[in-house]
Scaffold this motif. Sequence first.
Motif, mmCIF file in Angstrom:
data_model
loop_
_atom_site.group_PDB
_atom_site.id
_atom_site.type_symbol
_atom_site.label_atom_id
_atom_site.label_comp_id
_atom_site.label_asym_id
_atom_site.label_seq_id
_atom_site.Cartn_x
_atom_site.Cartn_y
_atom_site.Cartn_z
ATOM 1 N N ARG A 90 0.690 -1.254 -0.174
ATOM 2 C CA ARG A 90 0.070 0.014 -0.033
ATOM 3 C C ARG A 90 0.838 1.051 -0.052
ATOM 4 O O ARG A 90 1.704 1.372 1.006
ATOM 5 N N VAL A 91 0.544 2.094 -0.924
ATOM 6 C CA VAL A 91 1.283 3.195 -1.019
ATOM 7 C C VAL A 91 0.474 4.667 -0.923
ATOM 8 O O VAL A 91 -0.304 4.679 -1.551
ATOM 9 N N TYR A 92 0.912 4.983 0.544
ATOM 10 C CA TYR A 92 -0.001 6.039 0.724
ATOM 11 C C TYR A 92 0.659 7.583 0.239
ATOM 12 O O TYR A 92 1.628 7.794 0.324
ATOM 13 N N VAL A 93 -0.601 8.055 -0.467
ATOM 14 C CA VAL A 93 0.090 9.520 -0.906
ATOM 15 C C VAL A 93 0.035 10.677 0.074
ATOM 16 O O VAL A 93 -0.598 10.730 0.926
ATOM 17 N N ASP A 94 1.057 11.563 -0.155
ATOM 18 C CA ASP A 94 1.422 12.542 0.741
ATOM 19 C C ASP A 94 0.028 13.279 0.864
ATOM 20 O O ASP A 94 -0.546 13.784 -0.329
ATOM 21 N N LEU A 95 -0.421 13.590 1.877
ATOM 22 C CA LEU A 95 -1.817 14.555 2.189
ATOM 23 C C LEU A 95 -1.573 15.903 1.405
ATOM 24 O O LEU A 95 -2.603 16.486 0.870
ATOM 25 N N THR A 96 -0.459 16.375 1.190
ATOM 26 C CA THR A 96 -0.229 17.810 0.425
ATOM 27 C C THR A 96 -0.192 17.490 -0.891
ATOM 28 O O THR A 96 0.003 18.605 -1.389
ATOM 29 N N ALA A 97 -0.224 16.375 -1.413
ATOM 30 C CA ALA A 97 0.045 16.099 -2.909
ATOM 31 C C ALA A 97 -1.113 16.529 -3.783
ATOM 32 O O ALA A 97 -2.285 16.437 -3.296
ATOM 33 N N SER A 98 -0.906 17.352 -4.749
ATOM 34 C CA SER A 98 -2.046 17.992 -5.715
ATOM 35 C C SER A 98 -2.320 16.574 -6.801
ATOM 36 O O SER A 98 -1.476 15.728 -6.623
ATOM 37 N N GLU A 99 -3.414 16.902 -7.344
ATOM 38 C CA GLU A 99 -3.988 15.887 -8.242
ATOM 39 C C GLU A 99 -2.802 15.468 -9.331
ATOM 40 O O GLU A 99 -2.913 14.301 -9.415
ATOM 41 N N GLU A 100 -2.208 16.388 -9.675
ATOM 42 C CA GLU A 100 -1.292 16.315 -10.771
ATOM 43 C C GLU A 100 -0.211 15.472 -10.412
ATOM 44 O O GLU A 100 0.509 14.499 -11.065
ATOM 45 N N GLU A 101 0.294 15.870 -8.847
ATOM 46 C CA GLU A 101 1.328 14.830 -8.371
ATOM 47 C C GLU A 101 1.005 13.668 -8.172
ATOM 48 O O GLU A 101 1.786 12.954 -8.206
ATOM 49 N N GLN A 102 -0.348 13.571 -7.889
ATOM 50 C CA GLN A 102 -0.691 12.126 -7.794
ATOM 51 C C GLN A 102 -0.797 11.339 -9.035
ATOM 52 O O GLN A 102 -0.537 10.117 -9.074
ATOM 53 N N LYS A 103 -1.114 11.982 -10.112
ATOM 54 C CA LYS A 103 -0.909 11.320 -11.478
ATOM 55 C C LYS A 103 0.320 10.870 -11.831
ATOM 56 O O LYS A 103 0.650 9.739 -12.139
ATOM 57 N N GLU A 104 1.346 11.988 -11.470
ATOM 58 C CA GLU A 104 2.857 11.545 -11.464
ATOM 59 C C GLU A 104 3.273 10.279 -10.760
ATOM 60 O O GLU A 104 4.186 9.374 -11.253
ATOM 61 N N LEU A 105 2.892 10.333 -9.821
ATOM 62 C CA LEU A 105 3.000 9.201 -8.794
ATOM 63 C C LEU A 105 2.757 7.971 -9.418
ATOM 64 O O LEU A 105 3.271 6.777 -9.485
#
Lengths: 298, 228
Positions: A62-77
């Motif tokens: 399970r990879v938990y996304v940083d709370l501060t990450a924007s939607e774009e950053e999430q895509k990138e991830l």
Amino acid sequence: MKGRTLVRHGKEGMKNLGRNGWMSFASISAVTIMLMVVGVFLILILNMNHFMSTVEEDVEVRVYVDLTASEEEQKELEEGLNQIDHVESITYLGKDEGLDELIESLGEEDRAAFESLRDENPLNDAFILQADEPQLTEEVASQADKLPHIDRVDYGEQVVEQLFNVTNVLRTIGIVLVLGLMFTAMFLISNTIKLTIVARQKEIQIMKLVGATNGFIRWPFFLEGLLLGVLGAIVPVAAVMAGYHYLYDNFAERLRLNFAELLPVYPLTLQVTLVLLGIGALVGVWGSLTSVRKFLKV
Amino acid sequence: MIEMIDVSKTYSNGVNALNDIDILIEKGEFVYVVGPSGAGKSTFIKMIYREEKPSQGSIIINGADLTTLKEKHVPYLRRKIGVVFQDFKLLPKLSVFENVAFALEVIEEQRDVLRKRVMEVLDIVKLKNKARFLPDELSGGEQQRVSIARAIVNNPRVVIADEPTGNLDPDTSWEIMDILEDINRRGTTVLMATHNREIVNTIKKRVIAIESGRIVRDEMRGDYGYER
């Protein structure tokens, strides 16, 4: 070796068994106790292994996304995660679904408390990765950990490791016990056979003088040892078969509810039976041959 | 047939049993081995059927060198050598027939050949009518004849007898000698260790005398040569 000779050797071996009835009984009992322990540990360890491998199958990262990450950053991830080798599938688990999952796994009382978190969900969005091979889970996890915008990476490492530890301890206890008992059994068998040899020393001496080969002289003792070992295996084999049958019939269903699965009765009991017979025969033959060796020097 | 070259034997406890023995025994000979107790007669005899190995020198039996003979070939050597003991060494729970057949059973002889051959040798030792008796039911002389029958049942080239008359009364001893001579006439080499002065002096044969581990005398048609 002619058939008739083999029959003769068999008869001799049987006769010897009866001649030292009590010692034979003691040896058979020692083999029985030893194989009983072997049987129980084998079944335990095999089931543990089976359970572990089913758990391993289910292991996910399970990879938990940083709370501060924007939607774009999430895509990138997500793209980054896609680049990792040996990733079979990636599932997105939004924080709302994550909360649903969490609440569902809780008891009635706690549920209410967590329901109130709906408005202010403290959870992270997450990606669930499945490695194409369970053993590679750790590698996938560490690769994922290197990517940016990640809060943390979790995988079932603790569960697997704990299981592994338990199995290892069991295995060690089992091996120590079994080896100790094996030597006791061997010692008893070789002593029993020594007695029959002493009783037949004159016969052996004459056999040697008229030109019997060592192999010929050894056969009855070999068969006697084999018989002691195999007879000792009968009770443990029956006990393991009946016992596991009973266990399976009564507990398999209940355990399945806890996501643990017992190995089916067949072929497990059959395999264990073969192993027990094999060890019994080996111990018997080994015990007999060690005692015959020095008597053959005439 | 039997040849010893410079044979010495020292046991692991330091006892020096034989020294520089040189001997040649031809096929078909009848040889007495005489000498005081403890002179090395038994060691001499035991080395021939390879119960003892020489510490030095070599022993050649039927063309095979015993000092280089591999352990696994020893049984095949022994099938060509029949051994008779002072104490008979019969198995008490087996009948006369079974005791003799035992020697053929361990070499896995065919059942019908075995039966025929056992009856043949029981005929030679004149015990055909007692084939079903147990050793305990026989006299000493008869028991010794059973053990001779067992020694010759697989047609050995050599029969070794270690004081075969040692436990028997004089009359019975002569019976045993008749049988051994008979076997010798059939072409088998006979080697007999004995203390029986009368037999040696009456039935004249080659005499080998051993004293303190050395051969002190080797005569054709010799005498016993010791005062009793």
